[in-house]
Design a protein around this motif. Structure first.
Motif, mmCIF file in Angstrom:
data_model
loop_
_atom_site.group_PDB
_atom_site.id
_atom_site.type_symbol
_atom_site.label_atom_id
_atom_site.label_comp_id
_atom_site.label_asym_id
_atom_site.label_seq_id
_atom_site.Cartn_x
_atom_site.Cartn_y
_atom_site.Cartn_z
ATOM 1 N N LEU A 23 -54.418 -1.702 -22.374
ATOM 2 C CA LEU A 23 -54.130 -1.107 -23.665
ATOM 3 C C LEU A 23 -53.632 -2.121 -24.688
ATOM 4 O O LEU A 23 -53.548 -1.808 -25.876
ATOM 5 C CB LEU A 23 -53.130 0.035 -23.515
ATOM 6 C CG LEU A 23 -53.633 1.214 -22.681
ATOM 7 C CD1 LEU A 23 -52.561 2.293 -22.593
ATOM 8 C CD2 LEU A 23 -54.925 1.782 -23.236
ATOM 9 N N ALA A 24 -53.330 -3.332 -24.260
ATOM 10 C CA ALA A 24 -52.930 -4.389 -25.181
ATOM 11 C C ALA A 24 -54.142 -5.123 -25.754
ATOM 12 O O ALA A 24 -54.008 -5.895 -26.695
ATOM 13 C CB ALA A 24 -51.999 -5.378 -24.479
ATOM 14 N N SER A 25 -55.308 -4.866 -25.208
ATOM 15 C CA SER A 25 -56.531 -5.511 -25.686
ATOM 16 C C SER A 25 -57.128 -4.722 -26.853
ATOM 17 O O SER A 25 -56.642 -3.648 -27.224
ATOM 18 C CB SER A 25 -57.563 -5.592 -24.558
ATOM 19 O OG SER A 25 -58.102 -4.297 -24.304
ATOM 20 N N GLN A 31 -61.438 2.712 -25.662
ATOM 21 C CA GLN A 31 -61.910 3.470 -24.503
ATOM 22 C C GLN A 31 -61.000 4.673 -24.239
ATOM 23 O O GLN A 31 -61.475 5.755 -23.912
ATOM 24 C CB GLN A 31 -61.981 2.576 -23.267
ATOM 25 C CG GLN A 31 -62.537 3.262 -22.040
ATOM 26 C CD GLN A 31 -63.953 3.784 -22.231
ATOM 27 O OE1 GLN A 31 -64.779 3.157 -22.864
ATOM 28 N NE2 GLN A 31 -64.230 4.943 -21.667
ATOM 29 N N LEU A 32 -59.696 4.493 -24.392
ATOM 30 C CA LEU A 32 -58.770 5.606 -24.174
ATOM 31 C C LEU A 32 -58.998 6.706 -25.207
ATOM 32 O O LEU A 32 -58.999 7.892 -24.859
ATOM 33 C CB LEU A 32 -57.323 5.117 -24.215
ATOM 34 C CG LEU A 32 -56.263 6.198 -23.995
ATOM 35 C CD1 LEU A 32 -56.497 6.977 -22.707
ATOM 36 C CD2 LEU A 32 -54.873 5.572 -24.012
ATOM 37 N N ARG A 37 -60.943 12.182 -26.479
ATOM 38 C CA ARG A 37 -61.867 13.069 -27.202
ATOM 39 C C ARG A 37 -62.808 13.798 -26.240
ATOM 40 O O ARG A 37 -63.069 14.999 -26.415
ATOM 41 C CB ARG A 37 -62.638 12.284 -28.248
ATOM 42 C CG ARG A 37 -61.732 11.757 -29.341
ATOM 43 C CD ARG A 37 -62.459 11.128 -30.508
ATOM 44 N NE ARG A 37 -61.586 10.330 -31.329
ATOM 45 C CZ ARG A 37 -60.565 10.763 -32.038
ATOM 46 N NH1 ARG A 37 -60.262 12.035 -32.017
ATOM 47 N NH2 ARG A 37 -59.831 9.950 -32.772
ATOM 48 N N ASP A 38 -63.301 13.098 -25.223
ATOM 49 C CA ASP A 38 -64.174 13.732 -24.232
ATOM 50 C C ASP A 38 -63.423 14.814 -23.450
ATOM 51 O O ASP A 38 -63.956 15.900 -23.193
ATOM 52 C CB ASP A 38 -64.736 12.699 -23.258
ATOM 53 C CG ASP A 38 -65.762 11.774 -23.900
ATOM 54 O OD1 ASP A 38 -66.216 12.044 -25.039
ATOM 55 O OD2 ASP A 38 -66.108 10.751 -23.256
ATOM 56 N N ALA A 39 -62.184 14.525 -23.059
ATOM 57 C CA ALA A 39 -61.377 15.503 -22.322
ATOM 58 C C ALA A 39 -61.049 16.705 -23.192
ATOM 59 O O ALA A 39 -61.050 17.850 -22.724
ATOM 60 C CB ALA A 39 -60.097 14.858 -21.799
ATOM 61 N N ALA A 40 -60.776 16.466 -24.469
ATOM 62 C CA ALA A 40 -60.495 17.568 -25.391
ATOM 63 C C ALA A 40 -61.700 18.489 -25.507
ATOM 64 O O ALA A 40 -61.568 19.717 -25.433
ATOM 65 C CB ALA A 40 -60.100 17.024 -26.759
ATOM 66 N N GLU A 75 -48.423 5.836 -28.822
ATOM 67 C CA GLU A 75 -47.188 5.385 -28.171
ATOM 68 C C GLU A 75 -47.489 4.478 -26.981
ATOM 69 O O GLU A 75 -46.844 3.443 -26.798
ATOM 70 C CB GLU A 75 -46.356 6.579 -27.724
ATOM 71 C CG GLU A 75 -45.743 7.358 -28.861
ATOM 72 C CD GLU A 75 -45.060 8.643 -28.413
ATOM 73 O OE1 GLU A 75 -45.066 8.964 -27.197
ATOM 74 O OE2 GLU A 75 -44.521 9.340 -29.292
ATOM 75 N N LEU A 76 -48.471 4.858 -26.157
ATOM 76 C CA LEU A 76 -48.852 4.036 -25.001
ATOM 77 C C LEU A 76 -49.367 2.672 -25.444
ATOM 78 O O LEU A 76 -49.019 1.647 -24.855
ATOM 79 C CB LEU A 76 -49.927 4.740 -24.173
ATOM 80 C CG LEU A 76 -49.487 5.914 -23.321
ATOM 81 C CD1 LEU A 76 -50.708 6.630 -22.742
ATOM 82 C CD2 LEU A 76 -48.572 5.448 -22.211
ATOM 83 N N VAL A 77 -50.211 2.659 -26.473
ATOM 84 C CA VAL A 77 -50.772 1.397 -26.954
ATOM 85 C C VAL A 77 -49.678 0.512 -27.525
ATOM 86 O O VAL A 77 -49.634 -0.690 -27.248
ATOM 87 C CB VAL A 77 -51.895 1.664 -27.988
ATOM 88 C CG1 VAL A 77 -52.333 0.384 -28.677
ATOM 89 C CG2 VAL A 77 -53.079 2.351 -27.312
ATOM 90 N N ALA A 78 -48.774 1.074 -28.314
ATOM 91 C CA ALA A 78 -47.680 0.295 -28.889
ATOM 92 C C ALA A 78 -46.818 -0.307 -27.800
ATOM 93 O O ALA A 78 -46.432 -1.476 -27.875
ATOM 94 C CB ALA A 78 -46.850 1.169 -29.829
ATOM 95 N N ALA A 79 -46.511 0.473 -26.770
ATOM 96 C CA ALA A 79 -45.692 -0.034 -25.657
ATOM 97 C C ALA A 79 -46.425 -1.150 -24.923
ATOM 98 O O ALA A 79 -45.817 -2.157 -24.561
ATOM 99 C CB ALA A 79 -45.343 1.097 -24.715
ATOM 100 N N ALA A 80 -47.724 -0.988 -24.708
ATOM 101 C CA ALA A 80 -48.501 -2.011 -24.007
ATOM 102 C C ALA A 80 -48.539 -3.306 -24.805
ATOM 103 O O ALA A 80 -48.387 -4.407 -24.250
ATOM 104 C CB ALA A 80 -49.908 -1.515 -23.733
#
Length: 85
Positions: A23-25, A31-32, A37-40, A75-80
């Motif tokens: 997620l830092a890339s 991809q996330l 969007r696919d899961a939604a 939030e996940l991306v920022a943390a990564a």
């Protein structure tokens, strides 16, 4: 966890795998977002199969669900990215 507020009485949730993404890339967050969007859309289609006369449309439902889940994604991306520095 993705939750779609279809109505006050109906919701659906899916777990979305992130452990295989960096997620830092540049490409990990893209991809996330696609997975969210696919899961939604899958969750909303499942709800509409169970409740065929309900509204909103699958597309409106999926957009609302994905938008809500994107708060967690950011939030996940920022943390990564903060950890990668």
């Amino acid at each position: 966890r993705l939750v779609s507020d279809w109505s006050s009485d109906v919701c659906s949730s899916d777990l979305i795998r992130v452990t295989d993404l960096d997620l830092a890339s540049h490409y990990g967050p893209i991809q996330l977002e696609k997975r969210v969007r696919d899961a939604a859309m899958a969750a909303c289609k499942d709800i509409s199969r169970q409740y065929p006369d309900s509204t909103p449309s699958d597309e409106v439902c999926a957009k609302a669900a994905a938008d809500k889940a994107m708060v967690n994604v950011r939030e996940l991306v920022a943390a990564a990215k903060a950890t990668a520095k």
